[in-house]
Design a protein around this motif. Sequence first.
Motif, PDB file in Angstrom:
ATOM      1  N   THR A 180     -13.901  -3.197   7.128  1.00  0.00           N
ATOM      2  CA  THR A 180     -12.252  -2.903   7.504  1.00  0.00           C
ATOM      3  C   THR A 180     -11.719  -3.126   6.467  1.00  0.00           C
ATOM      4  O   THR A 180     -11.201  -2.753   5.994  1.00  0.00           O
ATOM      5  N   GLU A 210      -6.246  11.157   3.614  1.00  0.00           N
ATOM      6  CA  GLU A 210      -6.216  10.188   4.777  1.00  0.00           C
ATOM      7  C   GLU A 210      -6.294   8.759   4.213  1.00  0.00           C
ATOM      8  O   GLU A 210      -6.954   8.017   2.898  1.00  0.00           O
ATOM      9  N   GLY A 211      -5.236   7.476   5.470  1.00  0.00           N
ATOM     10  CA  GLY A 211      -5.373   6.457   4.996  1.00  0.00           C
ATOM     11  C   GLY A 211      -4.801   5.802   3.892  1.00  0.00           C
ATOM     12  O   GLY A 211      -4.016   7.146   3.612  1.00  0.00           O
ATOM     13  N   TYR A 228      -7.978  -0.552   3.593  1.00  0.00           N
ATOM     14  CA  TYR A 228      -8.180   0.192   4.021  1.00  0.00           C
ATOM     15  C   TYR A 228      -8.838   1.684   3.162  1.00  0.00           C
ATOM     16  O   TYR A 228      -9.918   1.699   3.604  1.00  0.00           O
ATOM     17  N   GLU A 229      -8.203   2.338   2.261  1.00  0.00           N
ATOM     18  CA  GLU A 229      -8.926   3.418   1.613  1.00  0.00           C
ATOM     19  C   GLU A 229      -9.565   2.690   0.336  1.00  0.00           C
ATOM     20  O   GLU A 229     -10.442   3.266  -0.852  1.00  0.00           O
ATOM     21  N   ASP A 261       0.884  -1.510   0.067  1.00  0.00           N
ATOM     22  CA  ASP A 261       0.196  -0.496  -0.018  1.00  0.00           C
ATOM     23  C   ASP A 261       0.787   1.306  -0.139  1.00  0.00           C
ATOM     24  O   ASP A 261       1.548   1.535   0.169  1.00  0.00           O
ATOM     25  N   THR A 280       0.502   6.046   0.159  1.00  0.00           N
ATOM     26  CA  THR A 280       0.053   6.741   0.452  1.00  0.00           C
ATOM     27  C   THR A 280      -1.274   7.699  -0.764  1.00  0.00           C
ATOM     28  O   THR A 280      -0.289   7.040  -2.092  1.00  0.00           O
TER      29      THR A 280
END
Length: 247
Positions: free
Chosen positions: A137, A58-59, A114-115, A50, A52
Amino acid sequence: MIFDVLTLFPGLFASPFADSILGKAVDRGLIRIGVHNLRDWAEGRHKVTDDTPYGGGEGMVLKPEPVARALADLKSGHPTSKVLLMTPQGKPFRQAVALDLAAEEGLIFVCGRYEGVDERVRALVDEELSLGDFVLTGGELAAMAMIDAIARLLPGVLGNRDSSLSDSHADGLLEYPQYTRPAEFMGMRVPEVLLSGNHAAISAWRRREQLRRTLQRRPDLLEQAELDARDRVMLEELRRELAADPE
């Protein structure tokens, strides 16, 4: 059928598929469930899957490269498998969808985290599915639920091959009420018709109760349900009854 699951948390799948009906189906070779760790296709010492998001926010977002490599490997072993992305943005998973997917030779479930996944992953999947209008989640629980719903429709998985035919949503309606012994419990008696042995009367009662329960709890389903003339007559009678006595 072959179910493959691509996830960052393969340990989540150990217990749900080891017991009960699905566990027996695996033991008998009726289904095969392969759970694969996405990190096995990540590069570098830290096996990063993963990063950014571009543009800030966020996430973290799952990178496309590990997913693409994993899908290429899984598809090389099972080229006819259909790839499904678990996402709250996907098409709602319904019983009709489960029936369609039960006809496939294999399914690959991609579990987001995550996102979510990099947008470019969507070009690598055949279908995006959502368990409902809520956010989990990760896609693992959604994949488990879908595998369970699909697997039980496969020949031999259920002890009684006709069991799934009377399920809620099997014919677009909710299931009729079910009773077992004792005939009376806490002052509540089983409907007499179910004790009568009259199979025609029992069948008619069950259909009426299907319509009643659907009308009371999920009237939206009636818009798409396949109803014959007799069903429509019963439905109008039930509407009048409920209008006269809402309770």
